[in-house]
Scaffold this motif. Structure first.
Motif, PDB file in Angstrom:
ATOM      1  N   ALA A 138     -30.949  38.424  63.867  1.00 14.62           N
ATOM      2  CA  ALA A 138     -31.114  36.988  64.112  1.00 14.62           C
ATOM      3  C   ALA A 138     -29.760  36.306  64.259  1.00 14.62           C
ATOM      4  N   SER A 191     -27.188  37.585  65.399  1.00 13.47           N
ATOM      5  CA  SER A 191     -26.609  38.007  66.673  1.00 13.47           C
ATOM      6  C   SER A 191     -27.414  37.514  67.860  1.00 13.47           C
ATOM      7  N   GLY A 192     -28.566  36.923  67.599  1.00 18.08           N
ATOM      8  CA  GLY A 192     -29.429  36.458  68.680  1.00 18.08           C
ATOM      9  C   GLY A 192     -30.041  37.596  69.478  1.00 18.08           C
TER      10      GLY A 192
END
Lengths: 156, 710
Positions: free
Chosen positions: B521, B523-524
């Motif tokens: 999350a 790091s997307g």
């Protein structure tokens, strides 16, 4: 003091001499050698000891023998005939609906009481009928499948 | 294990190494049967069916001909305990090689008798036929004691391509009798003249019996004996309910000194972090260049409470003392280790004790089974010659069984600018996860600690790497350039702790796999993609892919505030089966798991149906642990005493589970009974976070914890 009671078990009249407050479970298991109902908690919380009394699933660990009277007691041993398992028992084999199997007989009796009363019981009703039966191995889904399989067999 | 030097033939496969006689493993009967003698026992996992399949396969006999002998110290190979998902690798491998060798020996003898060579022979269901004509059955050779010799493991077992019984689903042979209600468990044993015993346990761990009055108890109907030895107190009666009533009367009459008990009420995790600990770094990788790329770092702490085995059938045993010799029927997972501790506690030589396995309810690790065996033996002394059956009451099972340890896991990681993990740190605090009987330096049987001349518990010992105990699965399977993994083992144990299914793997995998989602999350990146990015092992990647595919995983899909889905993965012990689980949750009044999918690679599959059953059960049990379970205690006592205090997953709550098997016939067969516990816990935590955007890092994930996190 011990008293003599005449019980109606699996269609037969059985006399036992025990103290009145003896839980029905121990009379079935130790006096009548019906070992299929099992001790799990002694408090009516887990259902391993379930039998059917006059059509209702009852936790036999929690019922004194003196309270049974002449009502009809059915145990797991009383639902099959030699060489012919009850459809519920056969369905448990077909679905391999057991790991340790300790809870299985009590669950079959709860399911039988339900299906006798409501042959078309839906999934939610089956789950609700097992509210007092615990399974620790996580065999729930196979057990539910087995009950539905037996239900189809019984309705044929 | 034997000392390596003296061994004529070191390195035999599986348990053949320590039990080398072929006829310890199997016997050919004149009556057309084959009997196998595994030292591993049935605990509801279906192992005996799988072992029978293995023997039937190598011997070329029909599965129905294979009978499994009840394990007993009088004739079984000593295979230690049935634990750690090792039965297929130890007993299964031994039987595989023993049966292959036995077949070859039988063929050699048949070739002699038929005047031909082994190459000219074929076997079908135990009948050996020569190409030139003539045949002889195994059963006709049974009288010759051909396999009464040491194994060489020199005969190669069949290749997987030749398997006809292994790899096929075989129905469990014990289920018909069990669902018929036939006597099946040690609880159902009814021996001639049997008496019933019950033990009065102290109210708390340190409590000592100060006084009691046995007059009322002795006057009760059926009471045969009252036994007191130090703080061990029990009664024997003619009938079971009489024994229970006697024990209750004793309890009412007894007073106990409890003053010294000081449990860390509600503060167990602080206790673990602050108590003296044995600190060990178990894995370290250094790559300074990679570390220099660190752009941001995250930390998180995860916890697990004490979890109970909570068997449906309370622990039970039968013991009989005749002429100074004990016979004990028990559902112990290790009949030989139990016998070693019984000998210490009873003060007799091991040879004077025969321990016979009899099934109990599912145990899921080290529960009260062994303790009940000593209880029965102690009470049997008061009724010489007669078998005495002891079953624990429910409250004793909850209060006195050894729990799965509470744990704390602290994780830290650094990400580089591209969203790759460049540094990883894992610290786990826990009690040791194994206090089974059979150790040197003490005896691990409950009643032994209460005797007037008490036995000490054996010094607690954590299972070392590579399997690991508190640090089981603490070393990530992911490929990180820098990592440091350390365990901090606290041997001062305010509560009694031993092995619970999967040991430390449950909490370590819950932590690692939750943290992987947190890093994804940050790091997307989609959590599935993020895992695969850090994972080279193709078998690991395959189970993650297969679970995701079964679940219809869509990258980037958002939770809607009620529903969410998450993934968890581990290779059990980093040595065993690979399991990936996807769970879907709905957050309503409580957190509810609505569906689960799993993919499993356990190498060569012996019994697909049995394997699926084990994984399904593991997932449902892990859902129960993760959402509901916690042993409770106050400053004095364990307060968990009944199912009301310790709710488990119910039929109303059980979600459908779909299991995908990846069979790898050329890889070693692995057990799978414990592989789903950690991945399931993580998948649920991740699904909750996916649904709500909120993470719960403390187990169990209850409604209160979710509200607290929001």
């Amino acid at each position: 003091m011990a008293e003599t009671f005449t019980l109606n078990v699996n269609g037969a009249s059985r006399r036992v001499t025990v103290e009145p407050e003896t839980p029905l479970l121990y009379v079935l298991r130790n006096d009548l050698s019906l070992k299929g109902a099992r001790f799990g908690c002694g408090l009516g919380q887990c259902g391993a000891c379930t039998v059917i009394i006059d059509g209702a699933a009852v936790q036999s660990c929690d019922v004194p023998v003196s309270a049974v009277g002449d009502r009809a007691i059915t145990t797991i041993e009383g639902i099959s005939t030699p060489g012919k398992p009850h459809p519920l028992q056969q369905a448990f084999v077909d679905e391999q609906a057991a790991q340790c199997g300790y809870c299985a007989t009590g669950i079959i009796m709860s399911a039988k009481a339900l299906l006798d009363r409501d042959p078309a019981a839906d999934e939610a009703a089956i789950r609700a009928a097992l509210a007092k039966n615990l399974c620790r191995c996580g065999t729930h889904n196979r057990i539910l499948r087995a009950i539905r399989r037996a239900q189809r067999e019984l309705q044929r | 294990m034997n000392g390596g030097k003296q061994q004529a033939n070191p390195g035999l496969p599986g348990s053949l190494e320590t039990n080398r006689r072929l006829d310890r493993w199997l016997k050919i009967g004149r009556d057309g049967t084959v009997t196998i003698y595994p030292g591993k026992v049935e605990i509801g996992q279906g192992i005996l069916t799988a072992l029978a399949q293995i023997a039937a396969e190598e011997l070329d006999v029909a599965l129905e001909r294979v009978q499994v002998a009840v394990a007993s110290t009088s004739h079984s190979p000593d295979e230690g305990t049935t634990s750690g998902s090792r039965s297929i690798e130890e007993s299964g491998v031994a039987l595989r090689f023993a049966a292959a060798e036995a077949r070859e020996i039988l063929l050699a003898r048949a070739a002699e008798r038929l005047g031909t060579t082994i190459e000219q022979l074929a076997v079908a269901d135990g009948v050996i036929t020569a190409r030139s004509g003539g045949s002889i059955a195994y059963w006709e050779l049974a009288g010759e004691d051909l396999i009464a010799r040491e194994a060489t493991a020199g005969v190669k077992p069949k290749s997987p391509a030749e398997h006809r019984i292994v790899g096929q689903t075989a129905k469990r042979r014990d289920i018909p009798a069990k669902v018929a209600g036939a006597p099946a468990y040690v609880q159902d044993l009814a021996l001639p003249g049997m008496r019933y015993g019950r033990v009065v346990r102290p109210p708390s761990y340190q409590a000592r019996l100060a006084s009691f009055d046995e007059r009322e108890t002795r006057a009760l109907p059926g009471v045969v004996a009252v036994v007191r030895d130090g703080s061990f107190l029990g009664a024997v009666a003619a009938r079971e309910e009489q024994a229970i009533r006697a024990a209750r009367a004793l309890w009412r009459s007894a007073s106990w000194n409890e003053a010294s008990t000081k449990l860390p009420a509600s503060g167990i995790h602080a206790f673990l972090l602050n108590a003296p600990a044995q600190d060990t770094v178990i894995s370290e990788k250094v790559d300074a260049k990679a570390r220099s790329r660190a752009a941001r770092s995250l930390e998180a702490t995860y916890t697990r409470p004490f979890i109970a085995h909570a068997s449906i059938g309370p622990s039970c045993a039968v013991a009989q003392l005749v002429d100074g010799r004990y016979t004990v029927w028990t559902h112990s997972q290790g009949i030989f280790p139990l016998r070693r501790d019984l000998a210490k506690a009873l003060g007799v030589a091991e040879e004077r004790i025969t321990v016979i396995h009899a099934e109990g309810a599912g145990c899921y690790g080290h529960n009260g089974a062994d303790d009940a065996a000593l209880d029965a033996a102690l009470l049997a002394r008061a009724a010489p010659g007669r078998p005495v059956q002891v079953q624990w009451m429910r409250e004793d099972e909850f209060a006195w069984e050894p729990y799965g340890s509470a744990m704390v896991v602290k994780l830290g990681a650094a990400l580089d600018g591209a969203g790759s993990i460049v540094n990883w740190r894992h610290d786990v605090w826990s009690h040791p996860h194994s206090a089974r009987p059979g150790r040197s330096g003490g005896a691990n049987l409950l009643a032994g600690w209460h005797l007037a001349r008490p036995l000490n518990a054996a010094p607690p010992r954590d299972v070392p790497q590579p399997a690991g105990g508190s640090d089981r699965n603490a070393i990530p399977l992911y490929d990180f350039p820098n990592q440091r993994v350390a365990k901090h083992v606290v041997t001062e144990m305010p509560l009694r702790v031993s092995s619970l299914r999967s040991l430390g793997a449950h909490a370590n995998v819950f932590a690692i796999e939750s943290f992987m989602d947190e890093l994804a999350a940050a790091s997307g990146v989609d959590p599935l993609e993020f895992r695969l990015r850090h994972l080279k092992d193709p078998r690991a990647r395959a189970v993650i892919d297969a679970a995701a595919q079964a679940a219809g995983w869509q990258a980037g899909q958002r939770g809607d505030g009620v529903r969410g889905r998450g993934v968890g993965f581990a290779r059990y012990k980093n040595l065993g089966c690979y399991v990936a689980v996807v769970a879907e949750v709905a957050v309503e009044h409580e957190v509810r798991v609505t569906r689960a999918w799993a993919a499993v690679d356990a190498g060569l599959v012996i019994n697909p149906g049995g394997l699926v059953n084990q994984i399904e059960g593991g997932i449902l049990q892990a859902i129960s642990w993760t959402l509901k379970e916690e042993v409770r205690f106050d400053r004095e006592r364990v307060t968990t005493r009944s199912w009301d205090d310790y709710p488990i997953l119910t039929f109303a709550e059980a979600p459908p589970v779909e299991v995908v098997l990846i069979n790898r016939p050329d890889e070693t067969a692995k057990g799978a009974g414990e592989g789903a516990q950690g991945p399931t816990a993580a998948a649920i935590g991740n699904a909750l976070c996916h649904a709500l955007g909120t993470r719960v890092r403390d187990l169990p994930i209850t409604r209160e914890r979710v509200i607290g996190a929001l």
